[in-house]
Each structure stands twice: as C-alpha cells, then as structure tokens.
Design an enzyme around this catalytic site. Structure first.
Site, PDB file in Angstrom:
ATOM      1  N   ILE A  67      53.514 -15.383 -34.301  1.00 55.82           N
ATOM      2  CA  ILE A  67      54.848 -15.155 -33.712  1.00 55.82           C
ATOM      3  C   ILE A  67      55.934 -15.434 -34.755  1.00 55.82           C
ATOM      4  O   ILE A  67      56.905 -14.683 -34.886  1.00 55.82           O
ATOM      5  CB  ILE A  67      55.053 -16.012 -32.448  1.00 55.82           C
ATOM      6  CG1 ILE A  67      53.990 -15.662 -31.395  1.00 55.82           C
ATOM      7  CG2 ILE A  67      56.468 -15.824 -31.875  1.00 55.82           C
ATOM      8  CD1 ILE A  67      54.011 -16.527 -30.140  1.00 55.82           C
ATOM      9  N   TYR A  75      46.222 -30.123 -25.049  1.00 54.75           N
ATOM     10  CA  TYR A  75      47.230 -29.174 -25.534  1.00 54.75           C
ATOM     11  C   TYR A  75      48.433 -29.177 -24.580  1.00 54.75           C
ATOM     12  O   TYR A  75      49.584 -29.331 -25.007  1.00 54.75           O
ATOM     13  CB  TYR A  75      46.594 -27.788 -25.627  1.00 54.75           C
ATOM     14  CG  TYR A  75      47.520 -26.693 -26.080  1.00 54.75           C
ATOM     15  CD1 TYR A  75      48.355 -26.864 -27.169  1.00 54.75           C
ATOM     16  CD2 TYR A  75      47.533 -25.457 -25.427  1.00 54.75           C
ATOM     17  CE1 TYR A  75      49.188 -25.846 -27.597  1.00 54.75           C
ATOM     18  CE2 TYR A  75      48.358 -24.434 -25.853  1.00 54.75           C
ATOM     19  CZ  TYR A  75      49.185 -24.633 -26.927  1.00 54.75           C
ATOM     20  OH  TYR A  75      50.002 -23.616 -27.346  1.00 54.75           O
ATOM     21  N   LEU A 110      58.103 -23.631 -34.233  1.00 45.00           N
ATOM     22  CA  LEU A 110      56.901 -22.940 -33.734  1.00 45.00           C
ATOM     23  C   LEU A 110      55.622 -23.550 -34.300  1.00 45.00           C
ATOM     24  O   LEU A 110      54.528 -23.179 -33.879  1.00 45.00           O
ATOM     25  CB  LEU A 110      56.935 -21.446 -34.104  1.00 45.00           C
ATOM     26  CG  LEU A 110      58.156 -20.618 -33.712  1.00 45.00           C
ATOM     27  CD1 LEU A 110      57.919 -19.156 -34.034  1.00 45.00           C
ATOM     28  CD2 LEU A 110      58.466 -20.740 -32.230  1.00 45.00           C
ATOM     29  N   ASP A 124      55.384 -23.727 -43.456  1.00 44.88           N
ATOM     30  CA  ASP A 124      54.092 -23.527 -42.783  1.00 44.88           C
ATOM     31  C   ASP A 124      53.019 -24.188 -43.646  1.00 44.88           C
ATOM     32  O   ASP A 124      53.041 -24.063 -44.867  1.00 44.88           O
ATOM     33  CB  ASP A 124      53.810 -22.014 -42.657  1.00 44.88           C
ATOM     34  CG  ASP A 124      52.775 -21.718 -41.593  1.00 44.88           C
ATOM     35  OD1 ASP A 124      53.095 -20.984 -40.654  1.00 44.88           O
ATOM     36  OD2 ASP A 124      51.636 -22.229 -41.700  1.00 44.88           O
ATOM     37  N   LYS A 165      52.219 -30.623 -25.424  1.00 43.05           N
ATOM     38  CA  LYS A 165      53.392 -29.757 -25.336  1.00 43.05           C
ATOM     39  C   LYS A 165      54.374 -30.261 -24.259  1.00 43.05           C
ATOM     40  O   LYS A 165      55.589 -30.104 -24.407  1.00 43.05           O
ATOM     41  CB  LYS A 165      52.969 -28.315 -25.037  1.00 43.05           C
ATOM     42  CG  LYS A 165      52.425 -27.602 -26.261  1.00 43.05           C
ATOM     43  CD  LYS A 165      53.541 -27.382 -27.266  1.00 43.05           C
ATOM     44  CE  LYS A 165      53.119 -26.606 -28.474  1.00 43.05           C
ATOM     45  NZ  LYS A 165      54.229 -26.374 -29.402  1.00 43.05           N
TER      46      LYS A 165
END
Ligand code: UDP
Length: 327
Positions: free
Chosen positions: A12, A149, A76, A31, A153
C-alpha cells in the site's frame, strides 16, 4: 507538501508514494524491507522528489530527522499478513506496538499530523456486520496467535487517540479492510495473490476451511485515494474510519472466479485451517465494512469491482513491468 510514509516500500505504501508524486508532492519513505521490497519503489529512485531510507522506525534519530523534514506522516510500517502473524507473534507485537509508540512520540514534538493504519482485524469475532467504527471489538483468547495482531493494532489506535485527546497531536486512524492489487505478495498469506499465482502455475488453489467464509476486496488505488483525501480534511482528526469495499464474495467463489479469469485448469482443494495456519485457528466468517462515515466525509466510492481487481493482479503476475505507475 512533504509526505513521510513509514512502510513506504510495502504494497500500500508504494502505491501511496506513487500517488503523491503524481500530484507533484515530495515523498520520503522509511522501510526496513522486512515485508516490503525494494522492487516496489525501484521505479521512483530517479525522481528528484523521492527519497528513501532503509531502516526501521524504531531507530529514533533517523525517524526524528525524517519527521522534522516532512509536513505529514502516514504510519503504515507494520507486521501484516495472517500467516506471518501466526508464525512470528513476537515480531508482530514488537513491530506494531513499539514502532507506533516511537513514531507518535517523535511526531508529537513538532505536532506533525499522523495517519495511523489499523486493520479490520480489530473487529475480531464480532458478528455485528457490517462493522461500524463505534461497534464492539471482540477478541479471541490470548493463546491463539492470530489475535496478537488485532490487539497490537487496537493498542496503536488507543495510543493515537490518546495523543490527540491529551496532547493535541493531530491523528487519524483508518481500519483497512482486505486491500488488494498489483505488488501484493501471497508470501504472508493473502488470498488473492496466492490464488492467482497458483492458477497461473497450474497448481491447485488452496481454499482454507469450507470456503464459505466471505470477504470484501478493495482496490489499492481506491484505498490510496481515500487516504489522501482524509489527510487533507481537518475534520478527520481524532476519528476512526473504515476503508474498503462492501462487495462480498465467498472464498470458494473467489477461487472459481480466479480459475475462470486465468483460464486455468488448476483444481480447487480444501485445506483445513489447522493445517493452513495452526491448531485451533479461528477465522472470521464475514467481514464487511460499514463505509458510511468515510463516504459522508470525503465522498468515498470504490471504483474498481472484483473482476477489474483480479485482472490487474493477473496482468501484474503475468509479467507486467514494475517500473510504471499502476494506480
Ligand atoms: N485463504 C484461503 N486460501 C489461501 C489464503 C487465504 O482460503 O491460500 C482464506 C483465509 O483463510 C481467509 C480469506 O482467504 O478466510 C482471506 O485471507 P487473507 O489472508 O487474504 O486475509 P484475512 O481476511 O484473513 O485478513
């Protein structure tokens, strides 16, 4: 505008970088290439408005320098993919929780606006479909790795909202539903790139469980457009938004569709969840977003239907060159 994208070499993130560069903005990417790949950003290397840093957001001096140089941040960078999460829960929790902690603390020093990417996984085992942003989150047991997960989040969401309420750091949270398109890899479990790869190779398509579980697949180009619009809207600050398509399909029908569109002779096989993931694995039977909130704020209307999405993935995997803007 100068935009920082953590996880910008990911699926993304790299499409978001493409879209901002196309608008004429400057893009900085950080990244660590844990799940992203250099190939995703290779075509941007020669663009003078693009800069990249291969490092983790946990590296505070590096991240602080990048945040200082930028006007807004898209966070992200995260461990994603159900397969990866089940196999590496420590990495998932550390990446998702610590990374966000470090990033928000740094952004807060200069009050730089941050959009935090969360996930539809946070709705967990809730059956209140379609899921609304103010609905309950229903987590499974901590002994089941998958839920690490969702919980990591959910902590990111709490933290981002707390920074806004307590410290006036402008934050926006998005819950991304199944997002697909070119550059996504099936390596971490995602179903569409996996099925397309299997179909093109003439290998069996592996449907987990009975294939009656349903998902809605949104096109990465539509999702990226929504992210950009949200970042531009002051009213989005301090809010949570679902983003995704609400066109539902069973995974078995998806396998059949992939077979048809690729004209593949592959058979469809059923693999029990215990074999595919881990013993006692829990899947969600349905996961549909209520997208009223984002529709009302930014006029979000997904443009690409499932067949269109599948075509882009098939073309990509059939060898379309990666050095072109895809969205
Ligand atoms: N799935 C499948 N075969 C695969 C990979 C995934 O049947 O090879 C199923 C998976 O169990 C889930 C759905 O497809 O029910 C979507 O999986 P994905 O990992 O893409 O996203 P999720 O919705 O689980 O986050």
């Amino acid at each position: 505008m100068r935009v920082l994208i953590t996880g910008g070499a990911g699926f993304i993130g790299s499409h978001l970088a493409d879209a901002y560069l196309h608008r004429g903005d400057e893009v900085f990417v950080i990244d660590d290439l844990s799940t992203g790949t250099f190939e995703n950003i290779q075509h941007l290397k020669t663009n003078p408005r693009f800069r990249y840093t291969i490092d983790t957001v946990h590296n505070q001096p590096v991240t602080a320098e990048l945040v200082d140089q930028c006007d807004v941040v898209f966070h992200l960078a995260a461990a994603v993919g159900v397969k990866l999460i089940v196999e590496s829960p420590v990495r998932t929790i550390e990446t998702n929780v610590r990374g966000t902690e470090v990033l928000l603390a740094i952004a807060n020093k200069k009050k730089k606006k941050v959009l935090v990417a969360s996930t539809s996984e946070v709705y967990g085992l809730s059956t209140e479909v379609p899921f609304r942003e103010d609905g309950n989150l229903v987590m499974g047991a901590t002994t089941k790795g998958r839920w690490s997960y969702a919980c990591s989040k959910a902590i990111d969401e709490f933290l981002a909202l707390a920074y806004w309420r307590e410290r006036k750091l402008p934050t926006i949270i998005v819950r991304l539903f199944n997002t697909v398109g070119p550059r996504q890899t099936g390596q971490y479990g995602m179903v569409i790139p996996t099925f397309v790869k299997q179909a093109l190779a003439g290998r069996p398509l592996t449907v987990y469980g009975d294939g009656e579980q349903r998902r809605c697949f949104g096109y990465v180009g539509d999702i990226v457009e929504a992210l950009i619009k949200l970042m531009d809207r002051p009213e989005a600050v301090g809010q949570v938004f679902n983003i995704g398509s609400n066109e539902e399909i069973t995974i078995l029908d998806l396998a059949k569709r992939v077979k048809e569109l690729t004209k593949s002779a592959s058979e469809i096989v059923f693999v029990p969840y215990d074999e595919a993931y881990e013993e006692g694995f829990e899947d969600m039977p349905r996961r549909i977003p209520d997208i009223t909130k984002i529709k009302e704020l930014v006029g979000f209307h997904p443009q690409m239907d499932l067949d269109g999405i599948l075509q882009t993935v098939i073309e990509y995997q059939s060898g379309r060159p990666s050095n072109q803007r895809l969205t």
